[in-house]
Scaffold this active site. Structure first.
Site, short mmCIF file in Angstrom:
data_model
loop_
_atom_site.label_atom_id
_atom_site.label_comp_id
_atom_site.label_asym_id
_atom_site.label_seq_id
_atom_site.Cartn_x
_atom_site.Cartn_y
_atom_site.Cartn_z
N GLY A 12 0.77 -1.23 0.00
CA GLY A 12 0.00 0.00 0.00
C GLY A 12 0.80 1.28 0.00
CG ASN A 14 1.91 3.12 -5.74
OD1 ASN A 14 2.33 4.10 -6.34
ND2 ASN A 14 2.51 1.96 -5.80
CG LEU A 91 -0.58 -7.99 -7.49
CD1 LEU A 91 0.36 -8.83 -6.64
CD2 LEU A 91 0.15 -7.45 -8.73
CB ILE A 94 -9.93 -5.28 -14.06
CG1 ILE A 94 -8.86 -4.65 -13.15
CG2 ILE A 94 -11.23 -4.47 -14.00
CD1 ILE A 94 -9.23 -4.65 -11.67
CG ASN A 108 -2.52 -0.58 -13.36
OD1 ASN A 108 -2.55 -0.91 -12.17
ND2 ASN A 108 -1.65 -1.09 -14.23
CG HIS A 110 3.18 -1.46 -15.57
ND1 HIS A 110 2.89 -2.75 -15.14
CD2 HIS A 110 4.30 -1.54 -16.32
CE1 HIS A 110 3.82 -3.57 -15.63
NE2 HIS A 110 4.68 -2.87 -16.34
CG ASP A 151 0.28 -3.63 -17.79
OD1 ASP A 151 1.12 -4.55 -17.67
OD2 ASP A 151 -0.47 -3.25 -16.87
#
Ligand code: GRF
Length: 208
Positions: A12, A14, A91, A94, A108, A110, A151
């Site tokens: 966590g 981020n 992870l 979706i 997101n 990356h 991505d």
């Protein structure tokens, strides 16, 4: 006020960067209304609870099938009516129905400069292992909208980070987090919260 749902799986950091940026005023017009993790042991859940934010674990292990999990995740999300879903080290794949329902409203982070070192199998430390194995001199992080691919959605922000001699994957991961992820993810949220981001012909435009 942009309502954020933050989806997490791990430490966590981020999420912490987003909470700190909102508290510090570098992100305006946004509030985190829920944090959801697929991992009951994710320290990210503790970080949320310490900040008085609703935090819940919704794990595939709790359901008979992936489809039931997908539906439960979407139901939990919808119960908060978020304007933006932020994948911060999440992870789990979706579900398509969620991408449909939140088209161009899921972002997101990356830990590489997409389109390098991304896609299937590139997550967490594996990204930095790939960077070191290839011997590139510059890596970084990317914030992008989430679409049906891995991505592959429109890129919002990127920030480059130098690869240094003797880097290990762990040392490089930390530098990419400190010098890139923890800066561009809050920045992207602030831009979206203040209506400065649009998508035209699949490309992101940022109003200066
Ligand atoms: C890290 O590998 C980060 O690079 C990526 O997700 C992982 C977990 O980050 N974005 P966090 O500490 O849970 O935010």
């Amino acid at each position: 006020m942009l309502k954020l749902a933050v989806l997490v799986s791990g430490g966590g950091t981020n999420l912490q960067a987003i909470m700190d940026a909102i508290a510090g005023g570098t992100v305006t017009n946004a509030e985190i209304v829920t944090v959801i993790s697929n991992n009951a042991d994710a320290y990210a859940l503790e970080r949320a609870e310490k900040n008085g934010i609703d935090a819940v674990c919704i794990s595939p292990k709790m359901y008979e099938s992936r489809d039931e999990f997908n539906r439960a995740l979407l139901q939990q999300l919808n119960s908060y009516q978020p304007d933006l879903v932020v994948l911060a080290g999440f992870l789990v794949v979706i579900p398509e129905m969620m991408i449909e329902e939140y088209r161009n409203r899921i972002i997101n982070i990356h830990p590489s400069l997409i389109p390098s070192f991304c896609g299937k199998g590139y997550y967490g430390l594996k990204v930095h292992e790939g960077v070191l194995a290839r011997g590139v001199k510059v890596t970084g992080a990317t914030v992008h909208f989430v679409d049906e691919g891995t991505d592959t959605g429109p890129i919002i922000l990127q920030k480059a980070v130098e690869v240094q001699q003797g880097d290990t994957p762990e040392v490089l991961q930390r530098r990419v987090m400190e010098q890139a992820e923890w800066l561009i993810l809050p920045k992207a949220i602030d831009l979206i919260a203040n209506s400065r981001v649009s998508v035209v012909d699949g490309h992101v435009r940022i109003e200066e």
